[in-house]
Design a protein around this motif. Sequence first.
Motif, PDB file in Angstrom:
ATOM      1  N   TRP A  15       0.836  -1.200   0.000  1.00  0.00           N
ATOM      2  CA  TRP A  15       0.000   0.000   0.000  1.00  0.00           C
ATOM      3  C   TRP A  15       0.872   1.251   0.000  1.00  0.00           C
ATOM      4  O   TRP A  15       0.653   2.187  -0.768  1.00  0.00           O
ATOM      5  CB  TRP A  15      -0.944   0.002   1.209  1.00  0.00           C
ATOM      6  CG  TRP A  15      -1.708   1.282   1.316  1.00  0.00           C
ATOM      7  CD1 TRP A  15      -2.881   1.583   0.682  1.00  0.00           C
ATOM      8  CD2 TRP A  15      -1.336   2.445   2.041  1.00  0.00           C
ATOM      9  NE1 TRP A  15      -3.262   2.862   0.995  1.00  0.00           N
ATOM     10  CE2 TRP A  15      -2.334   3.417   1.829  1.00  0.00           C
ATOM     11  CE3 TRP A  15      -0.264   2.766   2.870  1.00  0.00           C
ATOM     12  CZ2 TRP A  15      -2.288   4.685   2.406  1.00  0.00           C
ATOM     13  CZ3 TRP A  15      -0.211   4.025   3.440  1.00  0.00           C
ATOM     14  CH2 TRP A  15      -1.216   4.970   3.203  1.00  0.00           C
ATOM     15  N   MET A  16       1.866   1.256   0.891  1.00  0.00           N
ATOM     16  CA  MET A  16       2.760   2.402   1.008  1.00  0.00           C
ATOM     17  C   MET A  16       3.500   2.647  -0.304  1.00  0.00           C
ATOM     18  O   MET A  16       3.606   3.789  -0.769  1.00  0.00           O
ATOM     19  CB  MET A  16       3.766   2.152   2.147  1.00  0.00           C
ATOM     20  CG  MET A  16       4.776   3.254   2.358  1.00  0.00           C
ATOM     21  SD  MET A  16       5.873   2.902   3.756  1.00  0.00           S
ATOM     22  CE  MET A  16       6.732   1.437   3.194  1.00  0.00           C
ATOM     23  N   GLN A  17       3.991   1.589  -0.930  1.00  0.00           N
ATOM     24  CA  GLN A  17       4.702   1.729  -2.205  1.00  0.00           C
ATOM     25  C   GLN A  17       3.762   2.258  -3.287  1.00  0.00           C
ATOM     26  O   GLN A  17       4.155   3.102  -4.091  1.00  0.00           O
ATOM     27  CB  GLN A  17       5.312   0.386  -2.635  1.00  0.00           C
ATOM     28  CG  GLN A  17       6.486  -0.015  -1.773  1.00  0.00           C
ATOM     29  CD  GLN A  17       6.941  -1.433  -2.031  1.00  0.00           C
ATOM     30  OE1 GLN A  17       6.151  -2.326  -2.342  1.00  0.00           O
ATOM     31  NE2 GLN A  17       8.240  -1.657  -1.880  1.00  0.00           N
ATOM     32  N   TRP A  18       2.527   1.776  -3.303  1.00  0.00           N
ATOM     33  CA  TRP A  18       1.552   2.258  -4.286  1.00  0.00           C
ATOM     34  C   TRP A  18       1.311   3.751  -4.086  1.00  0.00           C
ATOM     35  O   TRP A  18       1.321   4.522  -5.040  1.00  0.00           O
ATOM     36  CB  TRP A  18       0.238   1.487  -4.165  1.00  0.00           C
ATOM     37  CG  TRP A  18      -0.819   2.057  -5.054  1.00  0.00           C
ATOM     38  CD1 TRP A  18      -1.802   2.941  -4.702  1.00  0.00           C
ATOM     39  CD2 TRP A  18      -0.971   1.840  -6.453  1.00  0.00           C
ATOM     40  NE1 TRP A  18      -2.559   3.262  -5.793  1.00  0.00           N
ATOM     41  CE2 TRP A  18      -2.066   2.604  -6.887  1.00  0.00           C
ATOM     42  CE3 TRP A  18      -0.283   1.061  -7.376  1.00  0.00           C
ATOM     43  CZ2 TRP A  18      -2.491   2.618  -8.199  1.00  0.00           C
ATOM     44  CZ3 TRP A  18      -0.711   1.081  -8.690  1.00  0.00           C
ATOM     45  CH2 TRP A  18      -1.800   1.846  -9.090  1.00  0.00           C
ATOM     46  N   GLU A  19       1.096   4.155  -2.841  1.00  0.00           N
ATOM     47  CA  GLU A  19       0.850   5.572  -2.549  1.00  0.00           C
ATOM     48  C   GLU A  19       2.072   6.424  -2.889  1.00  0.00           C
ATOM     49  O   GLU A  19       1.934   7.513  -3.444  1.00  0.00           O
ATOM     50  CB  GLU A  19       0.436   5.761  -1.089  1.00  0.00           C
ATOM     51  CG  GLU A  19      -0.903   5.160  -0.744  1.00  0.00           C
ATOM     52  CD  GLU A  19      -2.080   5.807  -1.465  1.00  0.00           C
ATOM     53  OE1 GLU A  19      -2.005   7.002  -1.818  1.00  0.00           O
ATOM     54  OE2 GLU A  19      -3.094   5.123  -1.657  1.00  0.00           O
ATOM     55  N   LEU A  20       3.262   5.948  -2.562  1.00  0.00           N
ATOM     56  CA  LEU A  20       4.483   6.683  -2.905  1.00  0.00           C
ATOM     57  C   LEU A  20       4.622   6.833  -4.417  1.00  0.00           C
ATOM     58  O   LEU A  20       5.021   7.876  -4.917  1.00  0.00           O
ATOM     59  CB  LEU A  20       5.719   5.967  -2.354  1.00  0.00           C
ATOM     60  CG  LEU A  20       5.993   6.111  -0.865  1.00  0.00           C
ATOM     61  CD1 LEU A  20       7.099   5.161  -0.452  1.00  0.00           C
ATOM     62  CD2 LEU A  20       6.357   7.554  -0.507  1.00  0.00           C
ATOM     63  N   ARG A  21       4.280   5.777  -5.126  1.00  0.00           N
ATOM     64  CA  ARG A  21       4.379   5.776  -6.586  1.00  0.00           C
ATOM     65  C   ARG A  21       3.493   6.855  -7.206  1.00  0.00           C
ATOM     66  O   ARG A  21       3.797   7.394  -8.263  1.00  0.00           O
ATOM     67  CB  ARG A  21       3.977   4.391  -7.101  1.00  0.00           C
ATOM     68  CG  ARG A  21       4.395   4.066  -8.493  1.00  0.00           C
ATOM     69  CD  ARG A  21       4.064   2.606  -8.781  1.00  0.00           C
ATOM     70  NE  ARG A  21       4.373   2.305 -10.166  1.00  0.00           N
ATOM     71  CZ  ARG A  21       3.568   2.568 -11.191  1.00  0.00           C
ATOM     72  NH1 ARG A  21       2.397   3.116 -10.983  1.00  0.00           N
ATOM     73  NH2 ARG A  21       3.944   2.271 -12.418  1.00  0.00           N
TER      74      ARG A  21
END
Length: 75
Positions: A15-21
């Motif tokens: 989730w965090m990686q998706w949001e950062l992306r």
Amino acid sequence: LGILNFQSEGEGVKWMQWELREVNESFKTSIDMNGGIDGKCGPNTAALIKVFQRMNGLVDDGVCGKNTRKALKAN
């Protein structure tokens, strides 16, 4: 999600990686070039969290706690 930090793994990290992306093109490129959304908080993901925290006036401790998650959701 709880608190996520360097060497964390799992759905919360994805989730965090998706949001950062989604933050900007530079973050997207960095995630994509370093394994994509793999659910592992390695050095690249941890570095991006710190940059994101600085960009948003948060303590740049590399921990994706309550305030960082709130800022990611709002971004």
